[in-house]
Design a protein around this motif. Structure first.
Motif, short mmCIF file in Angstrom:
data_model
loop_
_atom_site.label_atom_id
_atom_site.label_comp_id
_atom_site.label_asym_id
_atom_site.label_seq_id
_atom_site.Cartn_x
_atom_site.Cartn_y
_atom_site.Cartn_z
N ALA A 101 0.86 -1.13 -0.01
CA ALA A 101 0.03 -0.04 0.23
C ALA A 101 0.95 1.29 0.04
O ALA A 101 0.54 2.15 -0.59
CB ALA A 101 -0.92 -0.10 1.16
N VAL A 102 1.84 1.24 0.68
CA VAL A 102 2.89 2.36 0.71
C VAL A 102 4.12 1.71 0.46
O VAL A 102 4.67 0.64 1.09
CB VAL A 102 2.94 2.77 2.04
N ASN A 120 -7.64 7.22 -5.50
CA ASN A 120 -8.08 6.47 -4.24
C ASN A 120 -7.21 5.35 -4.19
O ASN A 120 -6.49 4.71 -5.30
CB ASN A 120 -9.51 6.07 -4.72
N GLY A 121 -6.69 4.89 -2.97
CA GLY A 121 -6.08 3.82 -2.91
C GLY A 121 -4.45 3.90 -2.94
O GLY A 121 -3.66 3.04 -3.14
N ALA A 122 -4.14 5.27 -3.04
CA ALA A 122 -2.56 5.61 -3.43
C ALA A 122 -1.90 5.42 -2.00
O ALA A 122 -0.69 5.20 -2.48
CB ALA A 122 -2.60 6.85 -3.98
N VAL A 169 2.24 14.44 -3.67
CA VAL A 169 1.47 13.57 -4.35
C VAL A 169 2.13 11.99 -4.25
O VAL A 169 3.10 11.84 -4.64
CB VAL A 169 1.55 14.15 -5.87
N VAL A 170 1.10 11.22 -3.81
CA VAL A 170 1.47 9.84 -3.95
C VAL A 170 0.56 9.08 -4.94
O VAL A 170 -0.43 9.43 -5.16
CB VAL A 170 1.18 9.32 -2.67
N SER A 171 1.25 8.32 -5.66
CA SER A 171 0.57 7.27 -6.56
C SER A 171 1.24 6.17 -6.32
O SER A 171 2.41 5.94 -6.44
CB SER A 171 0.36 7.98 -7.95
N GLN A 172 0.33 5.10 -6.33
CA GLN A 172 0.99 3.43 -6.31
C GLN A 172 1.87 3.48 -5.14
O GLN A 172 3.04 2.75 -5.33
CB GLN A 172 1.62 3.13 -7.61
N GLY A 173 1.52 3.97 -4.05
CA GLY A 173 2.52 4.02 -2.73
C GLY A 173 3.83 4.71 -2.83
O GLY A 173 4.54 4.62 -2.05
N ARG A 174 3.90 5.50 -3.87
CA ARG A 174 5.26 6.26 -4.15
C ARG A 174 5.08 7.74 -4.13
O ARG A 174 3.90 8.20 -4.76
CB ARG A 174 6.21 5.84 -5.10
N VAL A 175 5.81 8.68 -3.76
CA VAL A 175 5.77 9.97 -4.04
C VAL A 175 6.13 10.49 -5.16
O VAL A 175 7.25 10.05 -5.84
CB VAL A 175 6.55 10.70 -2.93
N SER A 176 5.34 11.11 -5.95
CA SER A 176 5.64 11.24 -7.34
C SER A 176 5.66 12.80 -7.69
O SER A 176 6.35 13.26 -8.62
CB SER A 176 4.50 10.84 -8.32
N TYR A 177 5.37 13.60 -6.56
CA TYR A 177 5.75 15.08 -6.57
C TYR A 177 5.77 15.40 -5.10
O TYR A 177 4.93 15.20 -4.47
CB TYR A 177 4.57 15.82 -7.27
N ASP A 178 6.54 16.45 -4.91
CA ASP A 178 6.70 17.02 -3.59
C ASP A 178 7.18 18.61 -3.95
O ASP A 178 8.58 18.74 -4.15
CB ASP A 178 7.61 16.17 -2.75
N GLY A 179 6.56 19.34 -3.56
CA GLY A 179 6.65 20.80 -3.75
C GLY A 179 5.75 21.69 -3.78
O GLY A 179 4.59 21.49 -3.25
N ALA A 227 -1.21 3.32 -13.50
CA ALA A 227 -1.86 2.34 -14.50
C ALA A 227 -3.09 2.01 -13.73
O ALA A 227 -3.25 1.34 -12.89
CB ALA A 227 -1.12 1.08 -14.73
N PRO A 228 -4.18 2.55 -14.51
CA PRO A 228 -5.59 2.31 -13.62
C PRO A 228 -6.08 1.15 -13.29
O PRO A 228 -6.96 0.83 -12.42
CB PRO A 228 -6.74 2.96 -14.55
N VAL A 229 -5.50 -0.08 -14.19
CA VAL A 229 -6.17 -1.36 -13.90
C VAL A 229 -5.92 -1.87 -12.60
O VAL A 229 -6.77 -2.39 -11.68
CB VAL A 229 -5.59 -2.39 -14.67
N GLU A 230 -4.78 -1.36 -11.78
CA GLU A 230 -4.23 -2.16 -10.44
C GLU A 230 -4.70 -1.36 -9.33
O GLU A 230 -4.49 -1.64 -8.29
CB GLU A 230 -2.65 -2.02 -10.57
N ARG A 231 -5.65 -0.27 -9.67
CA ARG A 231 -5.91 0.53 -8.61
C ARG A 231 -6.63 0.13 -7.52
O ARG A 231 -6.57 0.25 -6.28
CB ARG A 231 -6.73 1.85 -9.00
N GLU A 232 -7.66 -0.86 -8.00
CA GLU A 232 -8.94 -1.25 -6.76
C GLU A 232 -8.23 -1.74 -5.59
O GLU A 232 -8.57 -1.24 -4.55
CB GLU A 232 -9.62 -2.50 -7.58
N ALA A 233 -7.61 -2.90 -5.41
CA ALA A 233 -7.43 -3.54 -4.13
C ALA A 233 -6.09 -2.83 -3.19
O ALA A 233 -5.48 -3.57 -2.71
CB ALA A 233 -7.20 -4.95 -4.39
#
Lengths: 254, 334
Positions: free
Chosen positions: B37-38, B57-59, B227-237, B323-329
């Motif tokens: 998750a993170v 959601n779920g990031a 900004v986090v997505s897929q458990g990683r920070v993709s932007y900070d500033g 990648a939107p497919v893996e978002r759900e769980a």
């Protein structure tokens, strides 16, 4: 405790419920006594217990049942709900011992009449004994009853802690409640395997029978110390299990 | 104030094949999926900062907040908040922080909010004078004076959220973790909550880490975003910089005198009909061409050029990195 206060306020909000419970308590205890009357009509004693002595056990049983149903079961059953819905978050966010907090957060004071009636029954029955108990015997009985509460609390906490792994464990608490039902009669009414289980595995029998024995002056000091040790052991074990369980808490997503 | 290093949380989620047979089999033999998750999140937040925590959601936003608040034990990585390790859940730490969740409530359902306040007063060991003062302050700022004696179940969602905030701040925490505090509220109430958070931060100097799905919240409250997505920070500033980087576009909006024909639309190229007007999202350097073309080909009555909307920016940012497919769980359901 402020938690207790809130529970009381909740209970008193429904005053009718309180009065209803009081009458209910008397009714159910009376109901429980009926089989005893039936049995002791034909013979003066059963397995070494006279009618009055058996009545003491019934009284203690009722008191203990009131404690469990009013102060242990609702609190710990609510923990299952807290885990399932993730609202245990708020408990864990408070700077006090979480186990202490959940153990008191949802008491049902309406069961208090049950406890009082049970103790009154035990008191009345023991005053009718040929050799009524003195201060020391009464103190010993109350101490043993306290031990019983601690053992039950420990048992419950351990069962409920499994909720952190399995989430839905409400049914286990029903099982415990029905096992508790066996404490209604003196331990020596049971035999063989059942008696063994009720003494050593799930020591329900010991919880109601020993205090009654104490009133009869049949509990010696080493016996009391042993029960005390069991009570402490259950309590300590419950704390350990709870500690381990809490680290497994996964919360619920939002 | 907040230091997060390589924070990772892996959930084990029971895997169940569908159907009755699958359920039966799961009773005896549970199989687990590992969900990261993170996944190696790092950031630092100074005392008194207001930082927006963004992500689809779920990031892993909520999971991160819960680890910061000491509710969840990290699988690996280090967290320090106000000098404490959150997962140790020391009393001294818990009385310095608060976590408000828009989706969960701590108010006692059948009793008036004052009872919950009193409960928290006792639990946090706040002396009566301080309690009175803080409560008066909160009641004033949130305008909840008239709600205090009504059972919580009789309050509206917005009223409940305001009381919820009050209950969470009575102990004057130094760090506020706010997880979607405005969710489900109407626009006015959102603004009230927003204003309150800003004022409280200014008055008490508390550090605020906030997640929200409403970009207006973030825009109004947070100069800085993580900004986090897929458990990683993709932007900070800075939020401005984020908008510049991911949205070099302008919105060119045309009000037409009449419905444009299909041919006209085709010639004018990137315009689409949106909310009764024609709209085109174009890179800044092409704005002139697009406007020229529009004026030539379309029945223009009015033409405006605007900054892109924050929602569009964020949506684009997420599309880039997700990648939107893996978002759900991503987060477990229990």
């Amino acid at each position: 405790m402020a938690q207790m206060r809130a529970s009381w306020m909740l209970a008193l909000q429904y005053r009718a419920g309180f009065v209803g419970e009081a009458f209910g308590a008397i009714f159910w205890i009376g109901w429980g006594v009926l089989p005893l009357i039936a049995v002791f009509e034909r013979r003066p004693e059963v397995a070494g217990w006279t009618a009055d002595e058996a009545l003491i056990v019934v009284g203690f049983f009722a008191a203990l049942q009131g404690i469990v149903e009013g102060f242990i079961d609702p609190n710990l059953r609510a923990v299952v709900e807290l885990v399932r819905q993730g609202t245990l978050d708020f408990v864990l966010l408070k700077p006090v011992d979480a186990q202490l907090l959940v153990s008191f957060h949802r008491s049902t004071p309406t069961k208090l009449p049950h406890v009082v009636t049970g103790l009154a029954l035990a008191g009345w029955a023991s005053s009718r004994l040929p050799d009524p108990p003195g201060v020391l015997e009464v103190a010993a009985a109350l101490l043993l009853l306290l031990c019983a509460t601690s053992i039950l609390y420990g048992l419950y906490t351990m069962v409920v802690s499994t909720a952190f792994w399995f989430v839905r464990v409400d049914n286990l608490s029903y099982l415990l409640l029905s096992i508790l039902d066996t404490g209604r009669w003196p331990l020596s009414f049971y035999r063989g395997a059942v008696r063994f289980v009720l003494t050593f595995v799930v020591p329900i029998g010991l919880m109601t029978t020993y205090p009654a024995l104490a009133l009869r002056g049949q509990m010696d000091a080493p016996g009391i110390v042993r029960v005390l040790a069991v009570a402490v052991a259950f309590f300590v074990a419950s704390r350990l299990v709870w500690r381990i369980a809490i680290r497994r808490y996964a919360s619920a997503s939002s | 104030m907040i230091e997060v290093d390589e924070l990772t949380k892996v959930y084990r989620v029971p895997k169940k094949t569908p159907g009755l047979w699958g359920s039966l089999r799961a009773v005896f033999r549970r199989r687990y999926d590992e969900v990261r998750a993170v996944d190696g999140v790092s950031f630092r937040i100074d005392a008194g900062e207001r930082v927006g925590f963004l992500g689809p959601n779920g990031a892993g936003k909520t999971t991160t907040l819960k680890m910061l608040a000491g509710l969840l034990v990290p699988t690996s990585g280090n967290v320090k908040v106000a000098g404490f390790v959150p997962s140790e859940r020391r009393a001294a730490y818990l009385s310095r922080i608060t976590l408000v969740m828009g989706q969960k409530q701590q108010l006692l359902w059948d009793l008036p909010p004052t009872e919950t306040f009193e409960l928290n007063r006792a639990v946090f060991g706040i002396d009566r004078a301080t309690f009175r003062k803080t409560l008066d302050e909160l009641v004033g700022l949130l305008e909840i004076g008239s709600l205090l004696d009504r059972p919580v179940r009789n309050l509206s969602l917005g009223e409940r959220m305001k009381c919820e905030l009050a209950a969470a701040l009575l102990h004057r925490p130094e760090v506020l973790f706010l997880d979607e505090p405005t969710i489900g509220l109407d626009v006015t109430m959102q603004a009230v909550v927003r204003r309150f958070i800003a004022r409280w931060n200014e008055q008490t100097g508390a550090t605020v880490l906030l997640t929200s799905h409403y970009m207006a919240d973030i825009a109004a409250l947070c100069a800085r975003v993580v900004v986090v997505s897929q458990g990683r920070v993709s932007y900070d500033g800075a939020l401005d910089e984020l908008v510049r980087r991911y949205a070099p576009d302008r919105r060119v909006i045309v009000q037409s005198t009449r419905e444009p024909t299909a041919e006209e639309l085709q010639e004018a190229a990137p315009f689409r009909l949106r909310e009764g007007a024609l709209e085109a999202l174009v890179p800044s350097r092409e704005v002139k061409d697009v406007v020229d073309r529009a004026l030539r080909t379309l029945p223009v009555r009015d033409l405006t050029i605007e900054e892109p909307r924050l929602e569009d920016v964020i949506a684009r940012l997420f599309e880039d990195s997700v990648a939107p497919v893996e978002r759900e769980a991503k987060e477990p359901s229990a």
